[in-house]
Design an enzyme around this catalytic site. Sequence first.
Site, PDB file in Angstrom:
ATOM      1  NE  ARG A  81      -1.004  -4.105  -1.615  1.00  0.00           N
ATOM      2  CZ  ARG A  81      -0.587  -3.566  -3.132  1.00  0.00           C
ATOM      3  NH1 ARG A  81      -0.008  -2.591  -3.757  1.00  0.00           N
ATOM      4  NH2 ARG A  81      -1.225  -4.392  -4.163  1.00  0.00           N
TER       5      ARG A  81
ATOM      6  CE  LYS B 265      -4.601  -8.784   3.603  1.00  0.00           C
ATOM      7  NZ  LYS B 265      -5.012  -9.315   2.649  1.00  0.00           N
TER       8      LYS B 265
ATOM      9  NE  ARG C 183       1.226  -5.469   3.320  1.00  0.00           N
ATOM     10  CZ  ARG C 183       0.575  -5.692   2.618  1.00  0.00           C
ATOM     11  NH1 ARG C 183      -0.542  -5.438   2.146  1.00  0.00           N
ATOM     12  NH2 ARG C 183       1.402  -6.447   1.311  1.00  0.00           N
TER      13      ARG C 183
ATOM     14  NE  ARG D 236     -10.509 -11.624  -8.161  1.00  0.00           N
ATOM     15  CZ  ARG D 236      -9.439 -11.273  -7.510  1.00  0.00           C
ATOM     16  NH1 ARG D 236      -8.697 -10.408  -7.513  1.00  0.00           N
ATOM     17  NH2 ARG D 236      -9.742 -11.827  -6.050  1.00  0.00           N
TER      18      ARG D 236
ATOM     19  CG  ASP E  78      -4.008  -5.220  -0.453  1.00  0.00           C
ATOM     20  OD1 ASP E  78      -3.743  -5.591   0.606  1.00  0.00           O
ATOM     21  OD2 ASP E  78      -4.153  -4.970  -2.273  1.00  0.00           O
TER      22      ASP E  78
HETATM   23  C1  S3P Z   1      -7.119  -9.527  -3.130  1.00  0.00           C
HETATM   24  C2  S3P Z   1      -7.947  -9.332  -1.820  1.00  0.00           C
HETATM   25  C3  S3P Z   1      -7.132  -9.150  -0.763  1.00  0.00           C
HETATM   26  C4  S3P Z   1      -6.109  -8.642  -0.991  1.00  0.00           C
HETATM   27  C5  S3P Z   1      -4.812  -8.630  -1.716  1.00  0.00           C
HETATM   28  C6  S3P Z   1      -5.575  -8.894  -3.332  1.00  0.00           C
HETATM   29  C7  S3P Z   1      -7.344 -10.215  -4.341  1.00  0.00           C
HETATM   30  O1  S3P Z   1      -6.902 -10.081   0.110  1.00  0.00           O
HETATM   31  O2  S3P Z   1      -5.330  -8.089   0.625  1.00  0.00           O
HETATM   32  O3  S3P Z   1      -3.635  -7.800  -2.245  1.00  0.00           O
HETATM   33  O4  S3P Z   1      -6.672  -9.980  -5.069  1.00  0.00           O
HETATM   34  O5  S3P Z   1      -8.214 -10.818  -4.413  1.00  0.00           O
HETATM   35  P1  S3P Z   1      -7.319 -11.074   1.199  1.00  0.00           P
HETATM   36  O6  S3P Z   1      -8.760 -11.801   0.461  1.00  0.00           O
HETATM   37  O7  S3P Z   1      -6.558 -12.025   2.247  1.00  0.00           O
HETATM   38  O8  S3P Z   1      -7.808 -10.194   2.406  1.00  0.00           O
END
Ligand code: S3P
Length: 426
Positions: A388, A342, A346, A26, A315
């Site tokens: 992971r 994922k 997983r 971000r 995660d």
């Molecule tokens: C993330 C959101 C999660 C997470 C991913 C990172 C993010 O995914 O599992 O590793 O940075 O917004 P989901 O939005 O698909 O749950």
Amino acid sequence: MDTVLKSKNNIKGTFTVPGDKSISHRSVMLSSLAEGTSHISGFLTGEDCLSTVSCFKKMGVEIEIDGTNVTVHGKGLNGLTKPTETLDVGNSGTTLRLMTGILSAQKFESHITGDSSIQKRPMDRVNAPLSLMGASIKGCGGEKLYAPLTVEGKNLKAIEYTLPVASAQVKSAIILAGLYADGETTIIEPEATRDHTEIMLNYLGADIKKDGNKITVKPVKELYAKDITVPGDISSAAYFMAAGAVCPSSDVTITNVGINPTRTGIITVLENMGADISILNERTVCGEKVADINVKTSKLKGTVVEGDIIPKLIDEIPVIAVIACFADGKTVIKDAQELKVKESNRIKTVVGELKKFGADIEETDDGMIINGSKELKGTVVESHNDHRIAMSMAIAALMAEGETTIKNSECVDISFPNYFDILNNF
Ligand code: S3P
């Protein structure tokens, strides 16, 4: 690459972990869309975040990387230029989903794709709300949309949207598109998910409001460049928290870890299991809560992990499954069907690999059941090219009798490039 690990105990010391992956992504995206130059420190230079950097460079943003310091010369919300080649997100679902939101509102058409795992990650969940906003996203796989995608930028409409799945990536894609919409966009989440996009956007001058599980995004004319400090990633710290909790005679402190309440499910679960865990030196940095975390070995008991805590530890479920192998009694993980989409499925990969150690673990439709306190034996396990899974199996290896080989372990570079160096020095 294969990594060989032996059992360890008496892990003592103070460790740091690389920058938070979600916040690092971000920081580059939002600094690129801001007016002016931003200096980011603590950036995660793992492969996923470098994919985000490469995508923005291809859209004309100048970005310099010096260790974990990154300088981004922002172009403003409407300053990105049409990429001359396909944007490649590598293995990064976050880059793909969030970028799709941004690209939907640009004045150009773009092509975006990633590796073979990315091409199996569902994109209909992002396309559904963005199409309602007027976006044009075309891809493979018919209704179940998959990358490679072609995104044609459009003028977007504000919408009110209830997310069918709790996903911070989908929420963030809508928020980013909402910055460009013709009015106020409202998103309702079934359960709270990580809110780093909202926090960072407000830090950079946007107006995002939260009322319970309802998020409102006002379109903005400008974001203002500001320096950003990225805290350590609690998802990476989770492996050391696990080692501290289960390896005999251990006392582990991890400093400078992000403890945003939408991410701290792992701490709650460890507490519920009876772990000796303390949160120290709490502070706020760039709107994000940060602390040091200490974990000492203690006797753990099984627990139930379900419901609205799931997005707060999504995660960390692979490593929670490993911890559960060393707890007394049964641990049940439910409501975690999202694990199937994922970097690997997983549920299948964790259960399959832990069984190779001799763990008593069964797959269920929405999670797994683990009967703890069985002796694990060193073995040969597969990472499934999922960072992971590789890092979680390494913690199981520290507790297994004899030697364990983790095959294709180089995937840890996605989020924690020096992971095995630290583990080997434990
Ligand atoms: C993330 C959101 C999660 C997470 C991913 C990172 C993010 O995914 O599992 O590793 O940075 O917004 P989901 O939005 O698909 O749950």
